[in-house]
Design a protein around this motif. Structure first.
Motif, PDB file in Angstrom:
ATOM      1  N   ALA B 391       0.850  -1.203   0.000  1.00  0.00           N
ATOM      2  CA  ALA B 391       0.000   0.000   0.000  1.00  0.00           C
ATOM      3  C   ALA B 391       0.874   1.236   0.000  1.00  0.00           C
ATOM      4  O   ALA B 391       1.985   1.215   0.537  1.00  0.00           O
ATOM      5  CB  ALA B 391      -0.907  -0.010   1.215  1.00  0.00           C
ATOM      6  N   ARG B 392       0.377   2.284  -0.612  1.00  0.00           N
ATOM      7  CA  ARG B 392       1.141   3.535  -0.677  1.00  0.00           C
ATOM      8  C   ARG B 392       0.192   4.717  -0.541  1.00  0.00           C
ATOM      9  O   ARG B 392      -1.019   4.577  -0.740  1.00  0.00           O
ATOM     10  CB  ARG B 392       1.927   3.623  -1.977  1.00  0.00           C
ATOM     11  N   VAL B 393       0.787   5.900  -0.257  1.00  0.00           N
ATOM     12  CA  VAL B 393       0.004   7.137  -0.152  1.00  0.00           C
ATOM     13  C   VAL B 393       0.160   7.902  -1.451  1.00  0.00           C
ATOM     14  O   VAL B 393       1.271   8.060  -1.965  1.00  0.00           O
ATOM     15  CB  VAL B 393       0.500   7.997   1.040  1.00  0.00           C
ATOM     16  N   VAL B 394      -0.947   8.349  -1.990  1.00  0.00           N
ATOM     17  CA  VAL B 394      -0.918   9.130  -3.226  1.00  0.00           C
ATOM     18  C   VAL B 394      -1.616  10.464  -2.944  1.00  0.00           C
ATOM     19  O   VAL B 394      -2.724  10.482  -2.405  1.00  0.00           O
ATOM     20  CB  VAL B 394      -1.667   8.372  -4.356  1.00  0.00           C
ATOM     21  N   SER B 395      -0.944  11.600  -3.308  1.00  0.00           N
ATOM     22  CA  SER B 395      -1.577  12.913  -3.115  1.00  0.00           C
ATOM     23  C   SER B 395      -2.681  13.069  -4.149  1.00  0.00           C
ATOM     24  O   SER B 395      -2.508  12.684  -5.302  1.00  0.00           O
ATOM     25  CB  SER B 395      -0.566  14.036  -3.341  1.00  0.00           C
ATOM     26  N   LYS B 396      -3.781  13.663  -3.728  1.00  0.00           N
ATOM     27  CA  LYS B 396      -4.869  13.869  -4.688  1.00  0.00           C
ATOM     28  C   LYS B 396      -4.488  14.975  -5.656  1.00  0.00           C
ATOM     29  O   LYS B 396      -3.744  15.901  -5.293  1.00  0.00           O
ATOM     30  CB  LYS B 396      -6.164  14.193  -3.939  1.00  0.00           C
ATOM     31  N   SER B 397      -5.012  14.898  -6.885  1.00  0.00           N
ATOM     32  CA  SER B 397      -4.571  15.831  -7.933  1.00  0.00           C
ATOM     33  C   SER B 397      -4.851  17.293  -7.577  1.00  0.00           C
ATOM     34  O   SER B 397      -4.109  18.183  -7.950  1.00  0.00           O
ATOM     35  CB  SER B 397      -5.233  15.473  -9.259  1.00  0.00           C
ATOM     36  N   LYS B 398      -5.931  17.565  -6.823  1.00  0.00           N
ATOM     37  CA  LYS B 398      -6.226  18.966  -6.472  1.00  0.00           C
ATOM     38  C   LYS B 398      -5.542  19.382  -5.166  1.00  0.00           C
ATOM     39  O   LYS B 398      -5.838  20.448  -4.618  1.00  0.00           O
ATOM     40  CB  LYS B 398      -7.735  19.147  -6.343  1.00  0.00           C
ATOM     41  N   ASN B 399      -4.640  18.555  -4.701  1.00  0.00           N
ATOM     42  CA  ASN B 399      -3.926  18.832  -3.450  1.00  0.00           C
ATOM     43  C   ASN B 399      -4.855  19.015  -2.260  1.00  0.00           C
ATOM     44  O   ASN B 399      -4.585  19.810  -1.362  1.00  0.00           O
ATOM     45  CB  ASN B 399      -3.036  20.081  -3.586  1.00  0.00           C
ATOM     46  N   ASP B 400      -6.004  18.346  -2.279  1.00  0.00           N
ATOM     47  CA  ASP B 400      -6.932  18.520  -1.168  1.00  0.00           C
ATOM     48  C   ASP B 400      -7.080  17.237  -0.351  1.00  0.00           C
ATOM     49  O   ASP B 400      -8.141  16.952   0.162  1.00  0.00           O
ATOM     50  CB  ASP B 400      -8.290  19.008  -1.682  1.00  0.00           C
ATOM     51  N   GLY B 401      -6.025  16.484  -0.290  1.00  0.00           N
ATOM     52  CA  GLY B 401      -6.063  15.279   0.536  1.00  0.00           C
ATOM     53  C   GLY B 401      -5.161  14.191  -0.003  1.00  0.00           C
ATOM     54  O   GLY B 401      -4.356  14.441  -0.916  1.00  0.00           O
ATOM     55  N   ARG B 403      -4.764   9.758  -0.705  1.00  0.00           N
ATOM     56  CA  ARG B 403      -5.435   8.469  -0.856  1.00  0.00           C
ATOM     57  C   ARG B 403      -4.474   7.354  -0.499  1.00  0.00           C
ATOM     58  O   ARG B 403      -3.279   7.455  -0.776  1.00  0.00           O
ATOM     59  CB  ARG B 403      -5.886   8.292  -2.307  1.00  0.00           C
ATOM     60  N   VAL B 404      -5.005   6.324   0.111  1.00  0.00           N
ATOM     61  CA  VAL B 404      -4.202   5.131   0.386  1.00  0.00           C
ATOM     62  C   VAL B 404      -4.627   4.097  -0.650  1.00  0.00           C
ATOM     63  O   VAL B 404      -5.800   3.710  -0.711  1.00  0.00           O
ATOM     64  CB  VAL B 404      -4.420   4.607   1.819  1.00  0.00           C
ATOM     65  N   ILE B 405      -3.683   3.710  -1.489  1.00  0.00           N
ATOM     66  CA  ILE B 405      -3.963   2.774  -2.571  1.00  0.00           C
ATOM     67  C   ILE B 405      -3.215   1.470  -2.296  1.00  0.00           C
ATOM     68  O   ILE B 405      -1.992   1.487  -2.142  1.00  0.00           O
ATOM     69  CB  ILE B 405      -3.485   3.351  -3.930  1.00  0.00           C
ATOM     70  N   ALA B 406      -3.966   0.384  -2.237  1.00  0.00           N
ATOM     71  CA  ALA B 406      -3.327  -0.935  -2.063  1.00  0.00           C
ATOM     72  C   ALA B 406      -3.147  -1.557  -3.441  1.00  0.00           C
ATOM     73  O   ALA B 406      -3.970  -1.383  -4.323  1.00  0.00           O
ATOM     74  CB  ALA B 406      -4.195  -1.815  -1.189  1.00  0.00           C
ATOM     75  N   GLY B 407      -2.074  -2.258  -3.617  1.00  0.00           N
ATOM     76  CA  GLY B 407      -1.791  -2.895  -4.902  1.00  0.00           C
ATOM     77  C   GLY B 407      -0.354  -2.656  -5.317  1.00  0.00           C
ATOM     78  O   GLY B 407       0.426  -2.126  -4.518  1.00  0.00           O
ATOM     79  N   PRO B 408       0.056  -3.032  -6.505  1.00  0.00           N
ATOM     80  CA  PRO B 408      -0.751  -3.555  -7.609  1.00  0.00           C
ATOM     81  C   PRO B 408      -1.135  -5.023  -7.427  1.00  0.00           C
ATOM     82  O   PRO B 408      -0.389  -5.787  -6.810  1.00  0.00           O
ATOM     83  CB  PRO B 408       0.198  -3.396  -8.794  1.00  0.00           C
ATOM     84  N   PHE B 409      -2.291  -5.375  -7.978  1.00  0.00           N
ATOM     85  CA  PHE B 409      -2.742  -6.771  -7.987  1.00  0.00           C
ATOM     86  C   PHE B 409      -2.839  -7.241  -9.430  1.00  0.00           C
ATOM     87  O   PHE B 409      -3.216  -6.471 -10.316  1.00  0.00           O
ATOM     88  CB  PHE B 409      -4.102  -6.883  -7.288  1.00  0.00           C
ATOM     89  N   ARG B 410      -2.482  -8.521  -9.613  1.00  0.00           N
ATOM     90  CA  ARG B 410      -2.423  -9.068 -10.977  1.00  0.00           C
ATOM     91  C   ARG B 410      -3.793  -9.142 -11.650  1.00  0.00           C
ATOM     92  O   ARG B 410      -3.939  -8.916 -12.832  1.00  0.00           O
ATOM     93  CB  ARG B 410      -1.791 -10.465 -10.957  1.00  0.00           C
ATOM     94  N   ASP B 411      -4.807  -9.506 -10.834  1.00  0.00           N
ATOM     95  CA  ASP B 411      -6.138  -9.651 -11.433  1.00  0.00           C
ATOM     96  C   ASP B 411      -7.207  -9.219 -10.431  1.00  0.00           C
ATOM     97  O   ASP B 411      -6.912  -8.933  -9.263  1.00  0.00           O
ATOM     98  CB  ASP B 411      -6.354 -11.105 -11.884  1.00  0.00           C
ATOM     99  N   VAL B 412      -8.425  -9.231 -10.919  1.00  0.00           N
ATOM    100  CA  VAL B 412      -9.536  -8.763 -10.078  1.00  0.00           C
ATOM    101  C   VAL B 412      -9.715  -9.671  -8.854  1.00  0.00           C
ATOM    102  O   VAL B 412     -10.125  -9.200  -7.783  1.00  0.00           O
ATOM    103  CB  VAL B 412     -10.832  -8.628 -10.921  1.00  0.00           C
ATOM    104  N   GLY B 413      -9.388 -10.949  -9.010  1.00  0.00           N
ATOM    105  CA  GLY B 413      -9.514 -11.892  -7.894  1.00  0.00           C
ATOM    106  C   GLY B 413      -8.615 -11.486  -6.735  1.00  0.00           C
ATOM    107  O   GLY B 413      -9.051 -11.450  -5.573  1.00  0.00           O
TER     108      GLY B 413
END
Lengths: 93, 439
Positions: B391-401, B403-413
């Motif tokens: 998981a990593r932290v990504v700044s929102k494009s408008k600089n207003d917060g 996001r915590v994004i988990a991944g990458p995952f190979r498939d939807v499963g």
């Protein structure tokens, strides 16, 4: 003797009358000054009250800021504790 | 006109000047030395697991410090230096476990008072969450020590004398009915047995104790070492259980104690090490009384007055570090084991890896928050799950917060599995994100 007494009385009455005239002139001047001073006092009082109100407002703002900072810290601590508790739970089998 | 100079006066002046000069020089030396000591180069390595036990000594190891770098977490530091998270947290009160300040110097409590138990086989102190394995005899005794995770309040680890009944590499986990029931309540159906692999909570090695149902084993959740997180077993870091497994023959005696207050000596200095008791304060009080009784006996025997105020301070602070209480005999050498600074390693051992972003991979949005610290904390907690979820932290494009994004995952499963785990383990409602670029 009577003549002397009369003369003295007249002098006293005259003196008193003259003195009374001088007091009334002065009185007007004094009253005018008093009015000015009174106005000044009003202004000073208003200024002091305004300054006190400003100080109170500033203190209230500072208190509020402190309260908000403490609240933010409490919320941050609470969030950290909650996150940590969730983590510890997630570490069980 | 010539000035007449008295030779005796000149001599006095010269003597005074020489004295001043020597004071200045000595002062300079002292200052240089103290600066040199202060700026001393940090050590590259420090012993963390194996220590000789000198005859008559109860204290092993030495304290160290390390300067934190950006992105460090206390569980990563703990694992690298073979410490439990309990020990690092207690030694560094007030330091954020997940988002500590880069540049802060933290204490590595790598000094331990040996538990009050026979120095033979394996001794586990539940209160300090540490295992000691003794090798050799009274002449040359060596102890290997590892941090452990222990049982919860509801399912505590057992105490008393037992032995290693058998041991297995790549064990299968036969899921106990109680654990299966706990998981079922959360909507997680466990199989009857879990084969070796990343999903197996026993890790790669297991030592089965003679007390049925209790094991010393590895883990697939290394961040749990130093926590009360097991169902009564003692779990070790994968790298530590491997060493213990190879070092421990079947039938090795195992003693499990619960000693939050430890008293011991080294080089003629008396130490006290206090930990927060595992149980409720009432039970801790009994252990405390035992430690006080021991100290009173030592005070009487030695004829030295103990600093009881300091004893009380150490006990209340409960930082899990041996603290010198009194020098037992005059002229004894000062404790040589001073705190040393250790270099921050290039790579912390076992630190979760975060793969690079891929445009054709699946992701999970784990959180959308305003505060960066909150986002970093959550990402770190997700990263330290077992098995890990990157998981990593990504700044929102408008600089207003953030996001915590988990991944990458190979498939939807895989992405859906992550959503399920986030929900069950951390009560996080994740949202699956389709790949940006479809394959």
């Amino acid at each position: 003797m009577r003549t002397n007494l009369l003369a003295i009385s007249m002098m006293l009455v005259l003196g008193s009358a003259l003195a009374g005239c001088a007091t009334s002139g002065d009185l007007e001047k004094v009253q005018a000054q008093q009015k000015l001073i009174d106005a000044k006092a009003d202004q000073a009082l208003q200024d002091a009250q305004a300054a006190k109100a400003d100080a109170n407002a500033a203190k209230a703002r500072a208190d509020e800021a402190e309260k908000q900072a403490a609240e933010r810290e409490r919320i941050a601590d609470e969030k950290a504790a909650k996150a940590d508790a969730a983590f510890q739970k997630s570490m069980r089998k | 006109m010539r000035r007449i100079v008295d030779p005796s006066l000149l001599s006095s002046w010269l003597r005074l000047a020489a004295l001043c000069l020597s004071i200045l020089v000595l002062n300079g030396c002292a200052a240089t030395r103290s600066v040199w000591l202060f700026q001393g180069h940090p050590e590259k390595e420090i012993e963390r697991n194996q220590f000789p036990v000198e005859k008559g000594d109860d204290v092993i190891g030495r304290l160290a410090t390390v300067r934190l770098e950006k992105g460090d977490t206390l569980p990563d530091i703990a694992r690298h230096f073979s410490l439990g998270i309990n020990a690092v947290s207690a030694a560094n009160p007030g330091v954020d476990v997940w988002v500590p300040e880069a540049g802060d110097r933290i204490v590595l409590p790598l000094s331990f008072i040996l538990p009050d138990a026979p120095r033979k086989g394996i001794v586990i102190n539940l209160a300090t969450m540490r295992l000691f394995e003794f090798k050799g005899d009274g002449k040359s005794l060596v102890v290997s020590t590892y941090p452990v995770g222990v049982g919860t309040k509801e399912r505590p680890s057992p105490m008393g004398q037992m032995r290693v009944a058998r041991k297995t590499a790549l064990p299968t986990w036969h899921v106990p009915a109680s654990i299966a029931a706990d998981h079922r309540k959360k909507g997680d159906i466990l199989p009857a047995e879990v084969p070796p692999g990343p999903e197996n909570p026993l890790g790669e090695y297991a030592l089965y104790l003679s007390k049925s149902g209790y094991l010393i084993h590895g883990t697939n959740k290394p961040a749990s070492i130093g926590l009360k997180a097991t169902n009564g077993c003692m779990r070790l870091y994968p790298e530590n259980v491997k060493l213990l497994y190879n070092d421990t023959p079947v039938n090795t005696p195992v003693v499990i104690v619960n000693q939050p207050y430890l008293v011991g000596q080294r080089n003629g200095v008396l130490y006290l090490e206090a930990h927060t008791p595992l149980e409720d304060p009432g039970a801790g009080a009994v252990e405390l009384e035992k430690a006080y009784a021991k100290l009173r006996v030592i005070e009487k025997k030695s004829g030295r007055t103990l600093d009881w105020k300091k004893v009380r301070e150490v006990q209340v602070e409960a930082r899990g570090i041996p603290v010198p209480i009194v020098e037992m005999s005059q002229g004894t050498e000062k404790d040589a084991a001073e705190t040393i600074e250790v270099e921050h390693p290039d790579k912390l051992y076992g630190r979760p890896e975060i793969p690079e972003l891929k445009m054709d991979a699946w992701y999970v949005l784990a959180a959308d928050v305003r505060d960066e610290i909150d986002a970093r904390r959550m990402a770190a907690i997700i990263n330290h799950q077992g098995p890990p979820i990157p998981a990593r932290v990504v700044s929102k494009s408008k600089n207003d917060g953030y996001r915590v994004i988990a991944g990458p995952f190979r498939d939807v499963g895989e992405a859906r599995d992550a959503v399920k785990r986030l929900k069950i383990d951390l009560e996080i409602e994740g949202i699956v994100i389709d790949p940006v670029k479809k394959i």
